[in-house]
Design a protein around this motif. Structure first.
Motif, PDB file in Angstrom:
ATOM      1  N   LEU A 189    -104.573 -48.671 -27.870  1.00 48.78           N
ATOM      2  CA  LEU A 189    -103.974 -48.747 -26.544  1.00 48.78           C
ATOM      3  C   LEU A 189    -103.347 -47.419 -26.132  1.00 48.78           C
ATOM      4  O   LEU A 189    -103.286 -47.088 -24.944  1.00 48.78           O
ATOM      5  N   GLU A 239    -105.472 -41.779 -24.965  1.00 52.22           N
ATOM      6  CA  GLU A 239    -105.973 -41.531 -23.617  1.00 52.22           C
ATOM      7  C   GLU A 239    -107.477 -41.297 -23.645  1.00 52.22           C
ATOM      8  O   GLU A 239    -108.015 -40.642 -24.529  1.00 52.22           O
ATOM      9  N   VAL A 263     -99.119 -47.309 -22.594  1.00 51.58           N
ATOM     10  CA  VAL A 263    -100.544 -47.645 -22.582  1.00 51.58           C
ATOM     11  C   VAL A 263    -101.224 -46.658 -21.637  1.00 51.58           C
ATOM     12  O   VAL A 263    -100.990 -46.669 -20.433  1.00 51.58           O
ATOM     13  N   ASN A 281    -104.265 -46.103 -20.533  1.00 52.31           N
ATOM     14  CA  ASN A 281    -105.384 -46.405 -19.658  1.00 52.31           C
ATOM     15  C   ASN A 281    -105.277 -47.823 -19.115  1.00 52.31           C
ATOM     16  O   ASN A 281    -104.479 -48.625 -19.583  1.00 52.31           O
ATOM     17  N   SER A 325    -106.350 -51.335 -19.309  1.00 48.89           N
ATOM     18  CA  SER A 325    -106.876 -52.054 -20.473  1.00 48.89           C
ATOM     19  C   SER A 325    -106.969 -53.543 -20.180  1.00 48.89           C
ATOM     20  O   SER A 325    -106.082 -54.100 -19.528  1.00 48.89           O
ATOM     21  N   LEU A 352    -111.539 -55.619 -26.199  1.00 48.92           N
ATOM     22  CA  LEU A 352    -110.711 -54.745 -25.376  1.00 48.92           C
ATOM     23  C   LEU A 352    -111.601 -53.748 -24.648  1.00 48.92           C
ATOM     24  O   LEU A 352    -112.445 -53.091 -25.261  1.00 48.92           O
ATOM     25  N   ARG A 382    -111.156 -50.377 -22.228  1.00 51.33           N
ATOM     26  CA  ARG A 382    -110.227 -49.375 -21.703  1.00 51.33           C
ATOM     27  C   ARG A 382    -111.013 -48.430 -20.805  1.00 51.33           C
ATOM     28  O   ARG A 382    -112.100 -47.978 -21.170  1.00 51.33           O
ATOM     29  N   THR A 383    -110.462 -48.146 -19.651  1.00 47.43           N
ATOM     30  CA  THR A 383    -111.126 -47.201 -18.759  1.00 47.43           C
ATOM     31  C   THR A 383    -110.097 -46.581 -17.836  1.00 47.43           C
ATOM     32  O   THR A 383    -108.902 -46.795 -17.983  1.00 47.43           O
ATOM     33  N   ASN A 384    -110.562 -45.775 -16.873  1.00 43.77           N
ATOM     34  CA  ASN A 384    -109.651 -45.056 -15.993  1.00 43.77           C
ATOM     35  C   ASN A 384    -110.175 -45.042 -14.560  1.00 43.77           C
ATOM     36  O   ASN A 384    -111.290 -45.481 -14.284  1.00 43.77           O
TER      37      ASN A 384
END
Length: 289
Positions: A6, A9, A38, A40, A42, A89, A91-93
């Motif tokens: 988590l 980055e 955290v 990004n 998530s 999970l 995770r992205t941006n």
């Protein structure tokens, strides 16, 4: 392990700006040290076991079939998990989403979820199975050794399917969620939407601020308060990402790309690209071959 995942980055170019994790063999040694940020956007989906996770003063105890959307830059103040926990999970941006969402409605939904949602949703079995299948498919594609251009297209399709499913789930389980925008969140979402449309032609904060009838300084402030980055930083990152995508296509010359992105010359484009990546466009292209 969960904290490390988590708290890491995702850079825009690494893993195409998206990372899919499937944890099946977790062993909790002790309580995870807190607090931590955290880094990004998530999305957790619990397959089995239990997790106690708190952001600021809001505690969420998540079990099997629970979905938890964690906004960018959230501060985790408690994290405990059982040994038998299994979870998916993603995770992205912002950058990945706005370069890969096919439709404006999906990019708007993604923006809203990234900025707003931090509560769990306990899914019905059917919705849990559908979302689990999408997670599994994204995970398989991420670890595939097939042709890169084919995988990239499939990952983009799956990501849009993932956002569509999240949008559907929130409209089904939390129908009033989209009625609770603050002015700041509305401005940030509108800015990101405008950026996704105009980024190739408009490189200055003044354009986006003018379109939103606010000052550039006020826009930078609101975007930074919501996302941790200024509007200018988003513009630069978006241009760099589009540049990198175009440079991987050999049919585009550097001069073509400079023209496509409204730079006054190929030389000025090269100066901009090197300032923000450390490489000339030709060097980046050579490294990608």
């Amino acid at each position: 392990m969960i904290r490390e995942i988590l708290n890491t980055e995702i850079k825009s170019i690494e893993n195409d700006g998206i990372d899919v994790v499937y944890i099946t063999d977790y062993r909790a040694k002790n309580i995870v040290p807190v607090p931590f940020s955290v880094s990004n956007f998530s999305v957790l989906l619990i397959k089995s076991g239990k997790m106690n996770i708190r952001f600021h003063d809001e505690t969420n105890i998540v079990n099997r079939k629970d979905l938890l959307v964690i906004p960018f830059n959230s501060i985790c103040t408690r994290l405990e998990a059982t040994d038998n926990i299994q979870l998916y999970l993603v995770r992205t941006n912002f950058d990945f989403a706005f370069n890969n969402c096919y439709e404006k409605e999906l990019s708007d939904a993604f923006s809203f979820l990234m900025l707003k949602s931090d509560r769990k949703i306990s899914l019905q079995e059917t919705d849990f199975k559908v979302l689990s299948l999408i997670y599994k498919l994204m995970y398989v594609l991420q670890n595939s050794n097939d042709k890169p251009e084919v995988i990239t297209k499939l990952r983009r399709i799956c990501f849009n399917l993932f956002i569509y499913e999240l949008k559907f789930i929130h409209s089904k389980y939390k129908p009033d969620l989209n009625l609770d925008f603050s002015r700041r969140e509305s401005i940030v979402i509108q800015f990101l939407t405008l950026l996704s449309i105009h980024l190739r032609k408009q490189h200055h904060v003044q354009f986006y601020a003018g379109a939103l009838f606010i000052t550039p300084g006020h826009l930078n402030k609101m975007v930074k308060e919501s996302t941790g980055k200024t509007a200018k930083a988003f513009i630069i990152e978006a241009i760099v990402n589009v540049s990198k995508n175009l440079l991987t296509d050999s049919s585009y010359s550097v001069a073509n790309i400079a023209d496509e992105l409204e730079f006054s010359s190929a030389e000025n484009f090269g100066v901009f690209f090197k300032r923000h990546t450390g490489m000339l466009p030709t060097e980046f292209r050579s490294n990608k071959k």
